[in-house]
Enzyme design. Structure first.
Site, mmCIF file in Angstrom:
data_model
loop_
_atom_site.group_PDB
_atom_site.id
_atom_site.type_symbol
_atom_site.label_atom_id
_atom_site.label_comp_id
_atom_site.label_asym_id
_atom_site.label_seq_id
_atom_site.Cartn_x
_atom_site.Cartn_y
_atom_site.Cartn_z
ATOM 1 N N ARG A 1 -3.179 6.636 1.140
ATOM 2 C CA ARG A 1 -3.616 7.904 1.905
ATOM 3 C C ARG A 1 -2.761 8.665 2.875
ATOM 4 O O ARG A 1 -2.940 9.682 3.249
ATOM 5 C CB ARG A 1 -4.973 7.649 2.503
ATOM 6 C CG ARG A 1 -6.089 7.474 1.481
ATOM 7 C CD ARG A 1 -7.549 6.996 2.110
ATOM 8 N NE ARG A 1 -7.201 5.548 2.681
ATOM 9 C CZ ARG A 1 -7.855 4.826 3.028
ATOM 10 N NH1 ARG A 1 -9.361 5.206 3.113
ATOM 11 N NH2 ARG A 1 -7.705 3.371 3.200
ATOM 12 N N ARG B 1 -6.584 11.920 -5.324
ATOM 13 C CA ARG B 1 -7.954 11.179 -5.075
ATOM 14 C C ARG B 1 -9.114 12.151 -4.938
ATOM 15 O O ARG B 1 -10.228 11.959 -5.570
ATOM 16 C CB ARG B 1 -7.600 10.415 -3.686
ATOM 17 C CG ARG B 1 -8.957 10.006 -3.190
ATOM 18 C CD ARG B 1 -9.242 8.607 -3.637
ATOM 19 N NE ARG B 1 -9.928 7.863 -2.611
ATOM 20 C CZ ARG B 1 -11.425 7.912 -2.565
ATOM 21 N NH1 ARG B 1 -11.627 9.303 -3.077
ATOM 22 N NH2 ARG B 1 -11.907 7.396 -1.534
ATOM 23 N N ARG C 1 0.704 -1.189 0.196
ATOM 24 C CA ARG C 1 -0.076 -0.029 0.033
ATOM 25 C C ARG C 1 0.980 1.378 -0.119
ATOM 26 O O ARG C 1 0.493 2.248 0.540
ATOM 27 C CB ARG C 1 -0.908 0.052 1.241
ATOM 28 C CG ARG C 1 -2.035 -0.986 1.102
ATOM 29 C CD ARG C 1 -3.235 -0.838 0.225
ATOM 30 N NE ARG C 1 -4.087 -1.559 0.275
ATOM 31 C CZ ARG C 1 -5.169 -1.507 1.055
ATOM 32 N NH1 ARG C 1 -5.564 -0.561 1.968
ATOM 33 N NH2 ARG C 1 -6.094 -2.367 1.035
ATOM 34 N N TYR D 1 -14.961 -11.701 -0.114
ATOM 35 C CA TYR D 1 -15.532 -10.277 -0.315
ATOM 36 C C TYR D 1 -16.734 -10.404 -1.078
ATOM 37 O O TYR D 1 -17.636 -9.890 -0.812
ATOM 38 C CB TYR D 1 -14.572 -9.267 -1.028
ATOM 39 C CG TYR D 1 -13.341 -8.926 -0.164
ATOM 40 C CD1 TYR D 1 -13.514 -7.579 0.734
ATOM 41 C CD2 TYR D 1 -12.368 -9.354 -0.135
ATOM 42 C CE1 TYR D 1 -12.762 -7.149 1.419
ATOM 43 C CE2 TYR D 1 -11.162 -8.913 0.640
ATOM 44 C CZ TYR D 1 -11.332 -7.757 1.406
ATOM 45 O OH TYR D 1 -10.417 -7.186 2.250
ATOM 46 N N ASP E 1 -6.643 -2.538 -7.388
ATOM 47 C CA ASP E 1 -7.173 -3.288 -6.285
ATOM 48 C C ASP E 1 -7.544 -4.813 -6.518
ATOM 49 O O ASP E 1 -7.464 -4.860 -7.853
ATOM 50 C CB ASP E 1 -8.367 -2.617 -5.773
ATOM 51 C CG ASP E 1 -8.774 -2.904 -4.492
ATOM 52 O OD1 ASP E 1 -8.093 -2.284 -3.543
ATOM 53 O OD2 ASP E 1 -9.787 -3.901 -4.093
HETATM 54 O O1 CP3 Z 1 0.044 -1.368 -2.671
HETATM 55 C C1 CP3 Z 1 -0.199 -0.171 -3.409
HETATM 56 O O2 CP3 Z 1 0.084 0.754 -3.040
HETATM 57 C C2 CP3 Z 1 -0.841 -0.782 -4.654
HETATM 58 C C3 CP3 Z 1 -2.377 -0.467 -4.611
HETATM 59 C C4 CP3 Z 1 -3.000 -1.446 -3.733
HETATM 60 C C5 CP3 Z 1 -4.555 -1.026 -3.250
HETATM 61 N N1 CP3 Z 1 -5.074 -2.053 -2.862
HETATM 62 C C6 CP3 Z 1 -4.965 0.337 -3.304
HETATM 63 C C7 CP3 Z 1 -6.051 0.508 -2.192
HETATM 64 C C8 CP3 Z 1 -3.076 -2.709 -3.491
HETATM 65 C C9 CP3 Z 1 -2.005 -3.661 -3.890
HETATM 66 C C10 CP3 Z 1 -4.297 -3.032 -2.943
HETATM 67 C C11 CP3 Z 1 -4.607 -4.549 -2.557
HETATM 68 C C12 CP3 Z 1 -5.928 -4.777 -1.793
HETATM 69 N N2 CP3 Z 1 -7.112 -4.371 -1.843
HETATM 70 C C13 CP3 Z 1 -5.982 -5.940 -0.593
HETATM 71 C C14 CP3 Z 1 -4.741 -6.800 -0.411
HETATM 72 C C15 CP3 Z 1 -3.766 -6.228 0.362
HETATM 73 C C16 CP3 Z 1 -4.262 -6.253 1.848
HETATM 74 O O3 CP3 Z 1 -4.293 -4.802 2.424
HETATM 75 O O4 CP3 Z 1 -4.337 -6.926 2.684
HETATM 76 C C17 CP3 Z 1 -7.175 -5.923 -0.382
HETATM 77 C C18 CP3 Z 1 -7.664 -6.875 1.031
HETATM 78 C C19 CP3 Z 1 -7.931 -4.779 -0.805
HETATM 79 C C20 CP3 Z 1 -9.547 -4.577 -0.546
HETATM 80 C C21 CP3 Z 1 -9.629 -3.221 -0.349
HETATM 81 N N3 CP3 Z 1 -9.608 -2.051 -1.137
HETATM 82 C C22 CP3 Z 1 -9.887 -2.545 1.210
HETATM 83 C C23 CP3 Z 1 -10.539 -3.437 2.229
HETATM 84 C C24 CP3 Z 1 -9.832 -1.278 0.910
HETATM 85 C C25 CP3 Z 1 -10.293 -0.166 1.767
HETATM 86 C C26 CP3 Z 1 -9.255 0.172 2.497
HETATM 87 C C27 CP3 Z 1 -9.528 1.242 3.505
HETATM 88 O O5 CP3 Z 1 -8.814 1.691 4.491
HETATM 89 O O6 CP3 Z 1 -10.398 2.177 3.320
HETATM 90 C C28 CP3 Z 1 -9.683 -0.900 -0.428
HETATM 91 C C29 CP3 Z 1 -9.449 0.591 -1.136
HETATM 92 C C30 CP3 Z 1 -8.149 0.804 -1.463
HETATM 93 N N4 CP3 Z 1 -7.226 0.093 -2.182
HETATM 94 C C31 CP3 Z 1 -7.591 2.032 -1.090
HETATM 95 C C32 CP3 Z 1 -6.178 1.953 -1.887
HETATM 96 C C33 CP3 Z 1 -5.119 3.161 -1.736
HETATM 97 C C34 CP3 Z 1 -8.013 3.254 -0.418
HETATM 98 C C35 CP3 Z 1 -9.072 3.905 -1.193
HETATM 99 C C36 CP3 Z 1 -9.005 5.411 -0.969
HETATM 100 O O7 CP3 Z 1 -8.373 6.081 -1.490
HETATM 101 O O8 CP3 Z 1 -10.239 5.747 -0.492
#
Ligand code: CP3
Length: 356
Positions: free
Chosen positions: A31, A40, A27, A154, A77
């Site tokens: 943010r 964003r 990640r 999910y 994602d």
């Molecule tokens: O790693 C990176 O920088 C690349 C981008 C990336 C994102 N999600 C961006 C993202 C990667 C590799 C993921 C993978 C992902 N997404 C996983 C597996 C990794 C882990 O963390 O276990 C999972 C379970 C998800 C599903 C997901 N997407 C969730 C649970 C959320 C909400 C998270 C939150 O804290 O709100 C997301 C959204 C998401 N994916 C964000 C980002 C930067 C936040 C979205 C935003 O900007 O509002």
């Protein structure tokens, strides 16, 4: 095609010698970066960012410009696949991902299509192509997918879950239905990841974020089995003098620390481990690469605490080849950016003595 200027990450994944330990952060585009929050806000919503190659490329490059990281990960994602299957992914502020349609029975599963990555997921391939060009060989680009099990959680729960009640009920009461869903997801992931490799991804990461909520038996049958199927069908190329001719794959099961022996036999090039694992205890070091494993919450602490914990991780890993430094899970959104700077600098500086 531009030459890769920093191949430490790819070399470490192949357990080859490096001058210092490479680092990237799960990640890393997100943010905690003010420039990400700005981008964003301009884009309006998260999925628009993922689906607009110029925006996804910009988000991927932001952490690379700011820190001396050794790899970039494409901004996207794991839930792009269920979205392309027609489930309707959306995000509600502060609540994480949600789906308009959920999966609850065999009939729902039978109707799910296997997405053609050249059609409904083309935006990911376009983002990879553009980002690869913009990176100009500065660092390698990582492509990724969720594991079938993690994607299924999910799709069946309808979003994030703490208890996994619905999918566990399906696992124990309707295992055949769940297996059909996992098989469809595995086939979708194979097509998706091979398309990412073709588009230019130089390494692949499989996120099995929720594998650790399973019993050891269920983990093998419902998660690892399908990841092995994927691993056996990825077009990784061949190892040669030219380090970029091979696309290494990292498998990360959060909470999988007790099963490292089994995971190391999966065919993955590297295993991602969370902070519960003592790297001292990993017998396979030097034979299979290890990614990890600083507790992301350590980044809340001061410089001295960050540095001493970096030192502990490096010492635990010791004088072997094949270490990719990372956090044990994604970076939190309220981490001060100067703390990330300390982390990256201290991994690079302090790891040198383990590689001479
Ligand atoms: O790693 C990176 O920088 C690349 C981008 C990336 C994102 N999600 C961006 C993202 C990667 C590799 C993921 C993978 C992902 N997404 C996983 C597996 C990794 C882990 O963390 O276990 C999972 C379970 C998800 C599903 C997901 N997407 C969730 C649970 C959320 C909400 C998270 C939150 O804290 O709100 C997301 C959204 C998401 N994916 C964000 C980002 C930067 C936040 C979205 C935003 O900007 O509002």
């Amino acid at each position: 095609m531009s030459q890769l200027k920093n191949d430490r990450y790819l070399r470490a994944l192949q357990c080859l010698p490096v001058d210092y330990t490479p680092i990237w952060m799960m990640r890393q585009a997100g943010r905690y970066l003010p420039e990400y929050r700005q981008l964003r806000a301009k884009a309006g919503d998260f999925m628009t960012m993922c689906q607009t190659p110029e925006l996804a490329c910009e988000a991927t490059l932001q952490p690379i410009r700011r820190f001396d990281l050794d790899a970039a990960i494409i901004f996207s994602d794991i839930l792009t696949i269920p979205d392309a299957m027609g489930l309707g992914l959306y995000f509600e502020t502060g609540e994480g991902p949600k789906f308009k349609k959920t999966i609850s029975c065999l009939d729902d599963i039978a109707q799910l299509p296997i997405p053609d990555p050249g059609q409904s997921l083309k935006y990911v391939m376009d983002a990879i192509g553009l980002t690869k060009k913009e990176l100009g060989g500065k660092v390698p680009l990582i492509g990724f997918s969720g594991s079938p099990w993690t994607l299924a959680t999910y799709m069946v729960e309808g979003g994030s879950s703490k208890t996994f009640t619905k999918i566990k009920k399906m696992l124990y009461c309707a295992p055949k239905a769940l297996h059909l869903l996992l098989e469809k997801l595995a086939n979708s992931v194979i097509l998706y990841l091979n398309a990412q490799i073709e588009a230019g991804a130089q390494s692949i990461m499989i996120f099995d974020t929720w594998g650790g909520v399973l019993s050891h038996e269920s983990y093998r049958a419902f998660s690892l089995y399908y990841m092995e199927l994927i691993l056996s069908q990825l077009k990784r190329g061949k190892k040669s003098q030219n380090i970029t001719s091979y696309v290494p794959v990292t498998l990360f099961t959060k909470g999988g620390g007790l099963w490292l022996d089994t995971i190391s036999k999966s065919g993955a090039d590297a295993i991602g481990v969370d902070w519960t694992v003592d790297l001292n205890q990993i017998e396979q070091k030097g034979k299979i690469a290890i990614q990890g494993n600083l507790d992301p919450s350590i980044l809340y602490a001061n410089k001295e605490t960050i540095e001493s914990n970096v030192e502990s991780v490096l010492c635990e890993f010791g004088y072997h080849n094949g270490h990719v430094f990372n956090l044990g899970h994604g970076i939190h959104q309220d981490i001060p950016i100067e703390h990330v700077q300390y982390l990256v600098e201290s991994v690079h500086t302090r790891s040198k003595r383990f590689h001479s």
